[in-house]
Design a protein around this motif. Structure first.
Motif, PDB file in Angstrom:
ATOM      1  N   GLU A  89       9.167  21.024 -39.026  1.00 28.54           N
ATOM      2  CA  GLU A  89       8.443  22.097 -39.686  1.00 28.54           C
ATOM      3  C   GLU A  89       6.884  21.342 -40.141  1.00 28.54           C
ATOM      4  O   GLU A  89       5.939  21.859 -39.979  1.00 28.54           O
ATOM      5  N   ASP A  90       7.133  19.992 -40.482  1.00 32.95           N
ATOM      6  CA  ASP A  90       5.895  19.354 -40.886  1.00 32.95           C
ATOM      7  C   ASP A  90       5.961  18.014 -40.013  1.00 32.95           C
ATOM      8  O   ASP A  90       6.377  16.849 -40.522  1.00 32.95           O
ATOM      9  N   PRO A  91       5.577  17.849 -38.866  1.00 30.41           N
ATOM     10  CA  PRO A  91       5.537  16.939 -37.943  1.00 30.41           C
ATOM     11  C   PRO A  91       4.938  15.739 -38.447  1.00 30.41           C
ATOM     12  O   PRO A  91       5.341  14.614 -38.143  1.00 30.41           O
ATOM     13  N   SER A  92       3.700  15.757 -39.241  1.00 29.03           N
ATOM     14  CA  SER A  92       3.064  14.669 -39.549  1.00 29.03           C
ATOM     15  C   SER A  92       3.929  13.717 -40.724  1.00 29.03           C
ATOM     16  O   SER A  92       4.124  12.752 -40.679  1.00 29.03           O
ATOM     17  N   ARG A  93       4.619  14.545 -41.495  1.00 30.03           N
ATOM     18  CA  ARG A  93       5.487  13.967 -42.845  1.00 30.03           C
ATOM     19  C   ARG A  93       6.676  13.370 -42.075  1.00 30.03           C
ATOM     20  O   ARG A  93       7.214  12.200 -42.156  1.00 30.03           O
ATOM     21  N   ALA A  96       5.740  10.037 -40.273  1.00 27.85           N
ATOM     22  CA  ALA A  96       5.719   9.090 -41.148  1.00 27.85           C
ATOM     23  C   ALA A  96       7.094   8.278 -41.753  1.00 27.85           C
ATOM     24  O   ALA A  96       7.462   7.344 -41.806  1.00 27.85           O
ATOM     25  N   ALA A  97       8.006   9.185 -41.713  1.00 24.67           N
ATOM     26  CA  ALA A  97       9.299   8.770 -42.096  1.00 24.67           C
ATOM     27  C   ALA A  97      10.038   8.020 -40.976  1.00 24.67           C
ATOM     28  O   ALA A  97      10.744   7.041 -41.376  1.00 24.67           O
ATOM     29  N   LEU A  98       9.979   8.705 -39.836  1.00 21.76           N
ATOM     30  CA  LEU A  98      10.372   7.862 -38.647  1.00 21.76           C
ATOM     31  C   LEU A  98       9.723   6.437 -38.480  1.00 21.76           C
ATOM     32  O   LEU A  98      10.312   5.702 -37.876  1.00 21.76           O
ATOM     33  N   GLN A  99       8.486   6.231 -38.386  1.00 19.29           N
ATOM     34  CA  GLN A  99       7.992   5.089 -38.531  1.00 19.29           C
ATOM     35  C   GLN A  99       8.274   4.371 -39.447  1.00 19.29           C
ATOM     36  O   GLN A  99       8.251   2.919 -39.244  1.00 19.29           O
ATOM     37  N   ARG A 100       8.716   4.647 -40.715  1.00 22.84           N
ATOM     38  CA  ARG A 100       9.255   3.894 -41.821  1.00 22.84           C
ATOM     39  C   ARG A 100      10.515   3.292 -41.309  1.00 22.84           C
ATOM     40  O   ARG A 100      10.858   2.295 -41.540  1.00 22.84           O
ATOM     41  N   PRO A 117      12.857  16.795 -29.305  1.00 25.60           N
ATOM     42  CA  PRO A 117      12.050  16.904 -30.557  1.00 25.60           C
ATOM     43  C   PRO A 117      11.714  15.509 -30.587  1.00 25.60           C
ATOM     44  O   PRO A 117      10.676  15.111 -31.292  1.00 25.60           O
ATOM     45  N   LEU A 118      12.791  14.408 -29.971  1.00 21.05           N
ATOM     46  CA  LEU A 118      12.436  13.111 -30.052  1.00 21.05           C
ATOM     47  C   LEU A 118      10.934  12.657 -29.264  1.00 21.05           C
ATOM     48  O   LEU A 118       9.976  11.933 -29.726  1.00 21.05           O
ATOM     49  N   ALA A 119      11.027  13.381 -28.073  1.00 21.78           N
ATOM     50  CA  ALA A 119       9.825  13.042 -27.265  1.00 21.78           C
ATOM     51  C   ALA A 119       8.561  13.896 -27.773  1.00 21.78           C
ATOM     52  O   ALA A 119       7.533  13.192 -27.828  1.00 21.78           O
ATOM     53  N   ARG A 120       8.757  14.854 -28.689  1.00 17.46           N
ATOM     54  CA  ARG A 120       7.490  15.639 -29.116  1.00 17.46           C
ATOM     55  C   ARG A 120       6.845  14.634 -30.379  1.00 17.46           C
ATOM     56  O   ARG A 120       5.849  14.947 -30.835  1.00 17.46           O
ATOM     57  N   THR A 121       7.422  13.883 -30.863  1.00 22.82           N
ATOM     58  CA  THR A 121       7.121  12.850 -32.051  1.00 22.82           C
ATOM     59  C   THR A 121       5.863  12.136 -31.355  1.00 22.82           C
ATOM     60  O   THR A 121       5.120  11.393 -32.120  1.00 22.82           O
ATOM     61  N   GLY A 122       5.861  12.005 -30.080  1.00 21.35           N
ATOM     62  CA  GLY A 122       5.029  10.954 -29.453  1.00 21.35           C
ATOM     63  C   GLY A 122       5.308   9.510 -29.579  1.00 21.35           C
ATOM     64  O   GLY A 122       4.495   8.744 -29.007  1.00 21.35           O
ATOM     65  N   LEU A 123       6.443   9.139 -30.233  1.00 22.88           N
ATOM     66  CA  LEU A 123       6.909   7.790 -30.401  1.00 22.88           C
ATOM     67  C   LEU A 123       7.158   7.234 -29.183  1.00 22.88           C
ATOM     68  O   LEU A 123       7.131   5.722 -29.194  1.00 22.88           O
TER      69      LEU A 123
END
Length: 336
Positions: A89-93, A96-100, A117-123
């Motif tokens: 619902e809040d991709p940016s937030r 940030a948590a995933l990058q942490r 959804p993992l691929a949708r993060t762009g990570l």
């Protein structure tokens, strides 16, 4: 250092509405058994979600998460469990948590539809991913630059992707082997009567339509013909050309198909194209006309007729029904 002195391995399962419940239990149960058999707390686990609201599974059973993603500081592994529709619902937030978690040397992964959804993060970038066979076509459309592996697990890179719930059990058994050794792993496998422990490089099993067999158990000429069909979904190939390519006569191929599957190669081929079309209807936003072109139809008319003959509904009706019932009853395609 003894096992008792080691820091436990902590696994997080990030659940989205409509997630397959089997993916959750296939992660937790082997680790729970390993702790019990070994008499140690080698593994810990937690159910994570974007918010602290209860999350319904595809089976309608609701789970209360143990932690919000934004509050998680450290995990050794975080696996996404979702249908292909899973989105933050809040991709940016969330990112940030995933990058942490990644900065704290955690590993991200996904099970079954969680790859979306993992691929949708762009990570994940262009790292290869294992995608369940029933979602491959839809995944390729949305993520054309991501290489897809047909193996049960893809764990060679920084992201661990697992094709389905049974493969998740295999992944956990291998994790138990790494931490506690083969004896404990074997006992856990026997507890659950999971006698064949697959390596990550094993190919996924795919069903042969209208039979009780998987494709790898079909006669070689039939299996080779099916592979040719799979290579020509968008640009259909004549049955006679397939027969020539695999070195048999058209009559022999038709007879082999009838004996092995109870249907003609043409009917089998059409079923393959329709199943791929249904992935695109249910899990992409492409128009029905675009879907028709993507599975080899020059005009939508014949495609609409064949789709209705195969599934009993039109593509539009199928898509609308799936969108309206997505969380309440789960997705129309299997989530393994």
């Amino acid at each position: 250092m003894t096992q008792a002195d080691r820091t436990p391995i902590t696994l997080g399962i990030l659940v989205f509405p409509g997630f397959p419940m089997a993916c959750l239990t296939s992660c937790i149960e082997p680790l729970r058994a390993a702790n019990e058999i070994s008499g140690t707390e080698t593994f810990r686990w937690t159910v994570v979600a974007e918010s602290d609201a209860p999350i319904p599974s595809s089976a309608g059973v609701t789970f209360a998460p143990n932690a919000k993603l934004s509050e998680v500081e450290r995990l050794d592994y975080l696996f996404f469990a979702a249908s292909p529709d899973g989105r933050f619902e809040d991709p940016s937030r969330a990112n940030a948590a995933l990058q942490r978690i990644l900065r704290n040397k955690g590993t991200l992964g996904a099970i079954s539809g969680g790859a979306f959804p993992l691929a949708r993060t762009g990570l994940t970038g262009t790292h290869p991913m294992s995608v369940h066979w029933c979602y491959e076509a839809a995944f390729q459309v949305e993520f054309p630059d991501t290489p897809i592996q047909s193996t049960v697990i893809c764990d060679g890179g920084p992201f661990k992707t697992v094709s389905g719930a049974s493969a998740a059990f295999d992944f956990m058994l291998n994790l138990i082997d790494d931490q506690l050794g083969g004896n404990i792993m074997a006992e856990v496998a026997c507890w659950f009567q999971h006698p064949f422990i697959r390596s990550a490089t094993m190919s996924q099993k795919t069903p042969a339509f209208a039979t009780s067999k998987s494709e790898d158990l079909l006669p070689k000429p039939v299996a080779r013909a099916i592979q040719k069909f799979a290579e020509h979904i968008e640009s259909p190939i004549q049955i006679g050309e397939v027969a020539d390519a695999i070195g048999v006569s058209t009559r022999s191929l038709e007879r082999s198909f009838k004996d092995a599957t109870g249907q003609s190669p043409l009917k089998y081929y059409r079923k393959m194209r329709m199943n791929q079309a249904r992935q695109l209807v249910l899990y992409t936003n492409d128009t029905i006309t675009e879907v028709a072109y993507m599975v080899g139809y020059a005009t939508p008319g014949a495609f609409l007729r064949h789709y209705r003959e195969t599934f009993g509904v039109t593509p539009i009706t199928d898509r609308r029904a799936k969108n309206s019932l997505r969380v309440k009853t789960g997705d129309a395609l299997p989530q393994s």
